[in-house]
Enzyme design. Structure first.
Site, short mmCIF file in Angstrom:
data_model
loop_
_atom_site.label_atom_id
_atom_site.label_comp_id
_atom_site.label_asym_id
_atom_site.label_seq_id
_atom_site.Cartn_x
_atom_site.Cartn_y
_atom_site.Cartn_z
N SER A 143 113.74 27.37 117.06
CA SER A 143 115.00 27.17 117.30
C SER A 143 115.57 26.65 118.52
O SER A 143 114.69 26.60 119.37
CB SER A 143 115.66 28.65 117.31
N TYR A 156 116.06 37.78 119.98
CA TYR A 156 115.91 36.37 119.33
C TYR A 156 115.14 35.45 120.16
O TYR A 156 114.22 34.66 119.87
CB TYR A 156 117.10 36.07 118.82
#
Length: 270
Positions: A143, A156
Site C-alpha cells: 500500500s 494499518y
C-alpha cells in the site's frame, strides 16, 4: 501467446477489489487461476462467473490448514504452482492512536496483523515447497502506507511496513529458487473493510473516502480502478520479464512521491 499461458497462479482475496481484478487479468493472460476467499457468497460468484477457469476455495488467510487445503487442490488440478500472490487484507479507516481506546487498539492490532502480516507468512509457508520446485515467485500487495504516513492509522501503516520486512527476508531465504516482491497500490475503488475489533467489518473504504478526494491528492489526478494496478503483478510473475527482481517493492502510487510543496503537480495547466 502470453508468458503466463498455463502458469498456475494462486491469489488470496480474489472475490472483490484488487483481488478480483487480478483474477480477471491472469485469466485473460491464459493462466490457471486459483483463489482463497473468505466469503462463501463471493466464492459462489467467482465459480458462476469464471466456471472452469477458476479454482475458488473458501477459507481464511489466518488459518494455515485452509492454505494447505487450497495448495493441495491447486497441485491436484495443475500439477504445479508458479506464483503465489498474497493480497487479502483489511484497513483501519485511519483509526488514530489518540482517539482509539487502549483495549480496542490492542484487539484491533491482533486482528489486523493476523490478516495483513500473519496471513502473508502462512501463505508463503504453505506455498514455498511447490514454488521452490517450480522456481516460481511470490508477490505481496502492499500500500502507499508502506512508504508514507497518513494512508491509514498506526495499525494499518505498521502492518504494511511489517510486510516490507517480510518480503525482504523471504527474498533472502528463498533465493535463488523463488523471487519475492511486492506491489504497493494507492487508494482505489475497492471494497476493503476494517477489523471487527474496531467495529469496521461492515464498513468499506469508499465509505471513508470519495473518488474526488482520492484523485485530488494524486499528481496523476485520476481515481484509480483496481485493474489499473494489475500490470506490475503480471510483469513480476513472468519469468521472461522478471528474471532479475527479488526483494523489490514497486510503489504504484500515481505519483504521490513527487508531490510538490506548493502544488500537487506542476503541469496542471498544460
Amino acid at each position: 501467446m502470453s508468458d503466463l499461458h498455463n502458469e498456475s497462479i494462486f491469489i488470496t482475496g480474489g472475490g472483490s477489489g484488487l483481488g478480483l481484478a487480478l483474477v480477471e487479468r491472469f485469466i485473460e493472460e491464459g493462466a490457471q487461476v486459483a483463489t482463497l476467499e473468505l466469503s462463501a457468497a463471493k466464492v459462489a460468484s467467482l465459480r458462476q462467473r469464471f466456471g472452469e477457469h477458476i479454482l475458488a476455495v473458501e477459507g481464511n488467510v489466518t488459518c494455515y490448514a485452509d492454505y494447505q487445503r487450497a495448495v493441495d487442490q491447486i497441485l491436484t488440478r495443475s500439477g504445479k504452482l508458479d506464483c503465489f500472490i498474497g493480497n487479502a487484507g483489511i484497513w483501519d479507516h485511519n483509526a488514530s492512536l489518540v482517539n482509539t481506546p487502549a483495549e480496542t487498539l490492542e484487539t484491533g492490532f491482533h486482528e489486523l496483523f493476523n490478516v495483513n502480516v500473519l496471513g502473508y507468512l502462512l501463505g508463503a509457508k504453505a506455498c514455498a515447497p511447490a514454488l521452490i520446485a517450480s522456481e516460481g515467485s511470490m508477490i505481496f500487495t502492499l500500500s502507499n502506507a508502506a512508504w508514507y504516513p497518513g494512508g491509514g492509522g498506526p495499525l494499518y501503516t505498521a502492518s504494511k511496513h511489517a510486510a516490507t520486512g517480510l518480503i525482504r527476508q523471504l527474498a533472502y531465504e528463498l533465493a535463488p529458487k523463488v523471487r519475492v516482491n511486492g506491489v504497493g497500490p494507492c487508494g482505489m475503488a475497492s471494497d476493503l473493510r476494517g477489523p471487527q475489533a474496531l467495529g469496521q467489518s461492515e464498513t468499506s473504504i469508499m465509505q471513508s473516502l470519495t473518488p474526488e478526494k482520492i484523485a485530488a491528492i494524486l499528481p496523476l489526478q485520476f481515481f484509480p480502478q483496481p485493474a489499473d494496478f494489475t500490470g506490475p503483478y503480471v510483469m513480476l510473475a513472468s519469468r521472461r520479464n522478471n528474471r532479475a527482481l527479488s526483494g523489490v517493492m514497486i510503489n504504484a502510487d500515481a505519483g504521490l512521491a513527487i508531490r510538490g510543496i506548493r502544488h500537487v503537480a506542476a503541469g496542471l495547466d498544460l
